[in-house]
Design a protein around this motif. Structure first.
Motif, PDB file in Angstrom:
ATOM      1  N   GLU A 107      26.099  19.034  45.557  1.00 49.73           N
ATOM      2  CA  GLU A 107      26.243  17.840  46.402  1.00 49.73           C
ATOM      3  C   GLU A 107      26.783  18.195  47.781  1.00 49.73           C
ATOM      4  OE1 GLU A 107      27.239  14.045  43.481  1.00 49.73           O
ATOM      5  OE2 GLU A 107      28.712  15.648  43.693  1.00 49.73           O
ATOM      6  N   LEU A 108      27.811  19.053  47.767  1.00 49.56           N
ATOM      7  CA  LEU A 108      28.424  19.442  49.037  1.00 49.56           C
ATOM      8  C   LEU A 108      27.402  20.109  49.946  1.00 49.56           C
ATOM      9  CD1 LEU A 108      30.922  19.739  50.804  1.00 49.56           C
ATOM     10  CD2 LEU A 108      31.453  21.871  49.627  1.00 49.56           C
ATOM     11  N   ARG A 109      26.611  21.019  49.337  1.00 53.87           N
ATOM     12  CA  ARG A 109      25.642  21.739  50.153  1.00 53.87           C
ATOM     13  C   ARG A 109      24.582  20.792  50.732  1.00 53.87           C
ATOM     14  NH1 ARG A 109      24.246  26.383  46.624  1.00 53.87           N
ATOM     15  NH2 ARG A 109      26.502  26.494  46.314  1.00 53.87           N
ATOM     16  N   GLU A 110      24.177  19.804  49.939  1.00 56.05           N
ATOM     17  CA  GLU A 110      23.190  18.837  50.436  1.00 56.05           C
ATOM     18  C   GLU A 110      23.720  18.039  51.623  1.00 56.05           C
ATOM     19  OE1 GLU A 110      20.705  17.956  46.311  1.00 56.05           O
ATOM     20  OE2 GLU A 110      22.169  16.511  47.055  1.00 56.05           O
ATOM     21  N   ILE A 111      24.963  17.585  51.504  1.00 57.55           N
ATOM     22  CA  ILE A 111      25.549  16.830  52.611  1.00 57.55           C
ATOM     23  C   ILE A 111      25.675  17.716  53.850  1.00 57.55           C
ATOM     24  CG2 ILE A 111      27.720  15.810  53.431  1.00 57.55           C
ATOM     25  CD1 ILE A 111      26.401  13.834  51.776  1.00 57.55           C
ATOM     26  N   LEU A 112      26.186  18.922  53.651  1.00 58.57           N
ATOM     27  CA  LEU A 112      26.394  19.819  54.792  1.00 58.57           C
ATOM     28  C   LEU A 112      25.078  20.160  55.487  1.00 58.57           C
ATOM     29  CD1 LEU A 112      29.135  22.240  53.412  1.00 58.57           C
ATOM     30  CD2 LEU A 112      29.396  20.459  55.143  1.00 58.57           C
ATOM     31  N   ASP A 113      24.003  20.279  54.692  1.00 56.97           N
ATOM     32  CA  ASP A 113      22.696  20.569  55.286  1.00 56.97           C
ATOM     33  C   ASP A 113      22.245  19.455  56.215  1.00 56.97           C
ATOM     34  OD1 ASP A 113      22.251  23.024  54.349  1.00 56.97           O
ATOM     35  OD2 ASP A 113      20.896  22.453  52.710  1.00 56.97           O
ATOM     36  N   ASP A 114      22.565  18.213  55.841  1.00 61.10           N
ATOM     37  CA  ASP A 114      22.081  17.073  56.621  1.00 61.10           C
ATOM     38  C   ASP A 114      23.031  16.660  57.742  1.00 61.10           C
ATOM     39  OD1 ASP A 114      19.866  16.967  55.115  1.00 61.10           O
ATOM     40  OD2 ASP A 114      20.428  15.222  53.912  1.00 61.10           O
ATOM     41  N   LEU A 115      24.220  17.228  57.743  1.00 60.29           N
ATOM     42  CA  LEU A 115      25.229  16.811  58.717  1.00 60.29           C
ATOM     43  C   LEU A 115      24.995  17.527  60.046  1.00 60.29           C
ATOM     44  CD1 LEU A 115      27.561  14.864  58.107  1.00 60.29           C
ATOM     45  CD2 LEU A 115      29.049  16.842  57.827  1.00 60.29           C
ATOM     46  N   TYR A 116      25.049  16.777  61.146  1.00 61.69           N
ATOM     47  CA  TYR A 116      24.890  17.405  62.453  1.00 61.69           C
ATOM     48  C   TYR A 116      26.098  18.267  62.766  1.00 61.69           C
ATOM     49  CZ  TYR A 116      21.052  14.183  63.191  1.00 61.69           C
ATOM     50  OH  TYR A 116      19.885  13.503  63.085  1.00 61.69           O
ATOM     51  N   MET A 117      25.860  19.248  63.638  1.00 62.10           N
ATOM     52  CA  MET A 117      26.912  20.208  63.943  1.00 62.10           C
ATOM     53  C   MET A 117      28.169  19.538  64.507  1.00 62.10           C
ATOM     54  SD  MET A 117      27.869  23.272  63.869  1.00 62.10           S
ATOM     55  CE  MET A 117      26.517  24.439  63.716  1.00 62.10           C
ATOM     56  N   ASP A 118      28.009  18.559  65.424  1.00 63.01           N
ATOM     57  CA  ASP A 118      29.214  17.970  66.019  1.00 63.01           C
ATOM     58  C   ASP A 118      30.040  17.211  64.979  1.00 63.01           C
ATOM     59  OD1 ASP A 118      27.228  16.087  65.849  1.00 63.01           O
ATOM     60  OD2 ASP A 118      27.637  15.163  67.791  1.00 63.01           O
ATOM     61  N   LEU A 149      25.758   6.301  45.022  1.00 59.00           N
ATOM     62  CA  LEU A 149      24.631   5.367  44.933  1.00 59.00           C
ATOM     63  C   LEU A 149      23.898   5.198  46.266  1.00 59.00           C
ATOM     64  CD1 LEU A 149      26.339   2.685  42.676  1.00 59.00           C
ATOM     65  CD2 LEU A 149      24.539   4.280  41.999  1.00 59.00           C
ATOM     66  N   ILE A 150      24.453   5.784  47.322  1.00 54.84           N
ATOM     67  CA  ILE A 150      23.796   5.669  48.635  1.00 54.84           C
ATOM     68  C   ILE A 150      22.510   6.483  48.623  1.00 54.84           C
ATOM     69  CG2 ILE A 150      24.042   6.181  51.100  1.00 54.84           C
ATOM     70  CD1 ILE A 150      27.064   5.876  50.710  1.00 54.84           C
ATOM     71  N   PRO A 151      21.409   5.931  49.145  1.00 56.65           N
ATOM     72  CA  PRO A 151      20.153   6.687  49.197  1.00 56.65           C
ATOM     73  C   PRO A 151      20.369   8.035  49.877  1.00 56.65           C
ATOM     74  CG  PRO A 151      19.829   4.454  50.036  1.00 56.65           C
ATOM     75  CD  PRO A 151      21.271   4.588  49.710  1.00 56.65           C
ATOM     76  N   LYS A 152      19.777   9.077  49.334  1.00 49.63           N
ATOM     77  CA  LYS A 152      19.990  10.446  49.796  1.00 49.63           C
ATOM     78  C   LYS A 152      19.858  10.626  51.297  1.00 49.63           C
ATOM     79  CE  LYS A 152      19.662  14.478  46.986  1.00 49.63           C
ATOM     80  NZ  LYS A 152      19.589  14.078  45.561  1.00 49.63           N
ATOM     81  N   GLU A 153      18.781  10.023  51.878  1.00 51.47           N
ATOM     82  CA  GLU A 153      18.514  10.267  53.297  1.00 51.47           C
ATOM     83  C   GLU A 153      19.563   9.608  54.200  1.00 51.47           C
ATOM     84  OE1 GLU A 153      16.784   8.557  51.240  1.00 51.47           O
ATOM     85  OE2 GLU A 153      16.140   6.636  52.095  1.00 51.47           O
ATOM     86  N   LYS A 154      20.391   8.727  53.604  1.00 51.99           N
ATOM     87  CA  LYS A 154      21.385   8.035  54.411  1.00 51.99           C
ATOM     88  C   LYS A 154      22.790   8.597  54.187  1.00 51.99           C
ATOM     89  CE  LYS A 154      20.286   3.371  55.004  1.00 51.99           C
ATOM     90  NZ  LYS A 154      20.331   2.005  54.459  1.00 51.99           N
ATOM     91  N   ALA A 155      22.946   9.370  53.095  1.00 53.59           N
ATOM     92  CA  ALA A 155      24.294   9.768  52.669  1.00 53.59           C
ATOM     93  C   ALA A 155      25.053  10.533  53.764  1.00 53.59           C
ATOM     94  CB  ALA A 155      24.202  10.619  51.403  1.00 53.59           C
ATOM     95  N   ALA A 156      24.381  11.472  54.435  1.00 49.54           N
ATOM     96  CA  ALA A 156      25.064  12.268  55.453  1.00 49.54           C
ATOM     97  C   ALA A 156      25.489  11.396  56.634  1.00 49.54           C
ATOM     98  CB  ALA A 156      24.156  13.406  55.932  1.00 49.54           C
ATOM     99  N   ASP A 157      24.634  10.412  57.010  1.00 51.25           N
ATOM    100  CA  ASP A 157      24.981   9.516  58.102  1.00 51.25           C
ATOM    101  C   ASP A 157      26.234   8.715  57.775  1.00 51.25           C
ATOM    102  OD1 ASP A 157      22.927  10.337  59.640  1.00 51.25           O
ATOM    103  OD2 ASP A 157      21.604   8.638  59.205  1.00 51.25           O
ATOM    104  N   VAL A 158      26.286   8.203  56.531  1.00 49.02           N
ATOM    105  CA  VAL A 158      27.466   7.444  56.114  1.00 49.02           C
ATOM    106  C   VAL A 158      28.689   8.357  56.120  1.00 49.02           C
ATOM    107  CG1 VAL A 158      28.543   6.145  54.247  1.00 49.02           C
ATOM    108  CG2 VAL A 158      26.091   5.862  54.719  1.00 49.02           C
TER     109      VAL A 158
END
Lengths: 443, 443
Positions: free
Chosen positions: B77-88, B48-57
């Motif tokens: 879903e996994l690919r979307e999160i991984l795309d938005d996740l910073y490398m570190d 339910l977390i807004p998409k643009e915030k999900a990776a940050d959470v």
């Protein structure tokens, strides 16, 4: 930069070369280079620093050097530096200065800046107000991205940080917008559309340790500071928060070793000041240790009859002290990092109790075996020492975890409940336990 | 946000309300709210977390929660999160994951990203390379301010920090320009005109403690990381540097209390793990303390004849230990803050010697007077204890300041030379001094 080369150039009056060196060096390194100079050379070298960098270098100097320079400056030079100096650096400097220099400085700033300085100087020493700066970018709800960028281009150069912009309405903070948003969003969007409204902020009287914790928890670059009427009065920036973090850790570590913390680095603190920081706690702990000593005399008959008993005292005392300080250290640090609270006291006690049983059983067994083998299979002797050790460790760990939490609850600094105090307390307990068990089993 | 209200809404399937709550909360607080939920609710709430915030959470969660979510995610879903996740953050996560999940993740990222991940995973654990991220803004010498701003507008949203831009030439770093410069300088200026060329940088293998120190010294927001061929490979950002600072202080404090540091908070570490972290040092110190014990037995005749002698042992041992740990603590902290170096060893020793004379004289005098008054004006007894105390304090402070510096010199962690080890060493010294003085003066 090699200091000797620099000094040679300076003394040879190769000012052009000196100037180009200063031109490429950064402010922190220049300040550290200047700190090794004599007063006269310092003043000469300072005048050769490029104008746009002079205030930055000045801000990085220690207050003795700053005071010397302020005394030497012409009115014009002083005013130029003060104009370029950020509010938090100005206040830091004034806090260390003698009265005559403070007066001279207040006379050379605008009435508006003087009023701001006086307000900040009045905030309590360890508060957010005392470390904040009053320079920040404020915008209105209906400002567009393009207008905001223009505004920053005009005034931003004078603001300590422009990476977070604050949206105000009647001086109240209603939202924040990051420079990242301004740089990446459409020119026509307004702040109202862009701004985040869940704002993390502190009050002027918030403890600076709490401020540092918020920076670390939320990975902030700047944190707005509000007054009691919820009006925005300044920001704390991440570099100052980092300084607070380092200082607080040093202060805790110093207190945990039973010393009054010094505000200055080791070498900058005089021998007398070091002695003064160390004696009060030592004296208190020494007198407490005499209690343990006088308890020992009560068991004089026991160790006169069996002198071997005395030889296990150091092992029992040291191990008890070490066990107690392990627990107290973890709890003190947990409290400092906001991971452990007073409400957790029973959870902590239960956890430490279980740990102490494992640790105690292990160490007691090791001792029982060692003593049994070394001292002619004297089972009773080895059992006395082993049992005393187990009991000492359980009590040490409980004392070690309870005291810091109690201290926190009654608004004492938990850090004073560290190794030295715990050791002294545990010593007394271990001696009483030991001689009670030993006299019963052995005499 | 109150957890119970949130849970009630979630269970009542009021997803719209839940979504609007999650919409205004920040990522750190959402992650901490989710950490209190059961697995099933966690997954539901996360969706339910807004998409643009999900990776940050996701990045803020601990690895157990991340692993659970990764198992539950669909490929999309996994690919979307991984795309938005910073490398570190991606690398941090992989370092904690079991092999099967690592494989699943590496299969779901692009070849380019996979190669980068593999390079970073190979950097040593405490190095700059292991905490850096590979997202940053790079520009060319001849880029203008206007072009740079356009470039950032296009790609900047995906870069972890855009506030420092790096000017590269053949992949080598030749200058840096701050976002502040871009926002305030003339549109037609080129990077070549604007950039600073005295750059503070580190290498991939630089210790992360050194990285944190540079951040604090130079008040940086980001620090470029170069490989062995001096090519730029990534940046460390200030939030990660702050984490390192806090972790390093905790690690030092833990080691100083004779424990192996735990990577997790107090409550997240199991009872067994706590016991395992504490036993090795306790065992070592306990066996060392038995040496002191066996030395005591050598003086059995002395305290059989004069049992009162035993009662001063705790006071001498405790005070010696406390004095030693005061000195060692200050030096250990001084080394950690880069204020004290091995080359200062004689300066430190001379300073501690003078301090120990002042402290020792003061405490010895207090003892001589007390013992003289309490024990029937026994001057010889009071002098023996006083002299022993003075000698103990001088030796304790010298041991306390020398050992951390020696440890540093032979590349051991100075933090292990803290209170517990110093105390054990000083105990032995103080017992030998005491009984030697006492037998000579009193028997």
């Amino acid at each position: 930069m090699n200091k000797d080369i620099f000094m040679d150039l300076l003394q040879a009056k190769e000012y052009k070369a000196v100037r180009s060196i200063l031109n490429v060096m950064n402010a922190v390194d220049i300040a550290s280079l200047l700190s090794e100079m004599e007063d006269k050379e310092l003043f000469l070298a300072f005048r050769l620093i490029p104008k746009e960098k002079a205030a930055d270098v000045f801000a990085e100097m220690d207050s003795t050097m700053q005071a010397y320079l302020v005394e030497m400056f012409t009115e014009k030079e002083l005013r130029e530096i003060l104009d370029d100096l950020y509010m938090d650096d100005t206040v830091d400097m004034l806090e260390e200065f003698p009265a005559n220099l403070v007066t001279r400085i207040l006379e050379n700033v605008s009435k508006e800046k003087r009023d701001k300085i006086n307000v900040i100087l009045n905030y309590p020493e360890d508060s957010a107000g005392s470390i904040m700066t009053t320079e920040y970018v404020d915008l209105r709800r209906n400002t567009t991205v393009a207008a905001a960028m223009n505004h920053i281009k005009r005034i931003g150069i004078h603001k300590e940080t422009i990476y977070t912009c604050y949206i105000l309405e009647n001086r109240k903070l209603v939202g924040i917008v990051s420079a990242k948003d301004l740089m990446t969003m459409d020119d026509n969007m307004t702040m109202d559309e862009l701004m985040e409204t869940e704002i993390i902020s502190v009050h002027t009287h918030t403890d600076k340790e709490e401020v540092a914790r918020l920076f670390s928890k939320y990975a902030l670059l700047a944190l707005p500071v509000l007054d009691d009427d919820e009006r925005m009065v300044g920001i704390v920036t991440v570099d100052d928060a980092m300084d607070v973090m380092v200082d607080e850790a040093t202060e805790d570590i110093t207190k945990m070793a039973a010393m009054n913390p010094s505000e200055k680095p080791y070498f900058d603190t005089s021998v007398w000041q070091h002695a003064k920081n160390r004696i009060p706690w030592l004296l208190f702990l020494m007198l407490s240790a005499t209690i343990t000593g006088s308890i020992i005399t009560r068991y004089q008959d026991a160790f006169s009859a069996l002198p071997l008993l005395v030889s296990f005292i150091p092992m029992l005392m040291d191990t008890g002290g070490n066990c107690g300080s392990q627990s107290s250290t973890l709890i003190i640090r947990g409290i400092a990092l906001d991971e452990v609270h007073f409400s957790d006291i029973f959870r902590v006690m239960f956890k430490e109790f279980r740990i102490s049983i494992i640790v105690g059983a292990f160490l007691a067994l090791a001792n029982i075996i060692r003593i049994y083998l070394v001292y002619d299979h004297n089972l009773l002797m080895s059992m006395s020492v082993g049992l005393s050790l187990l009991a000492t460790i359980v009590i040490a760990k409980l004392i070690g975890c309870i005291l810091p939490l109690l201290a926190k609850q009654v608004h004492l600094d938990p850090a004073i409940m560290a190794s030295p105090l715990i050791t002294t307390l545990v010593d007394t307990c271990s001696i009483i336990i030991y001689f009670n068990i030993a006299t019963r089993l052995l005499l």
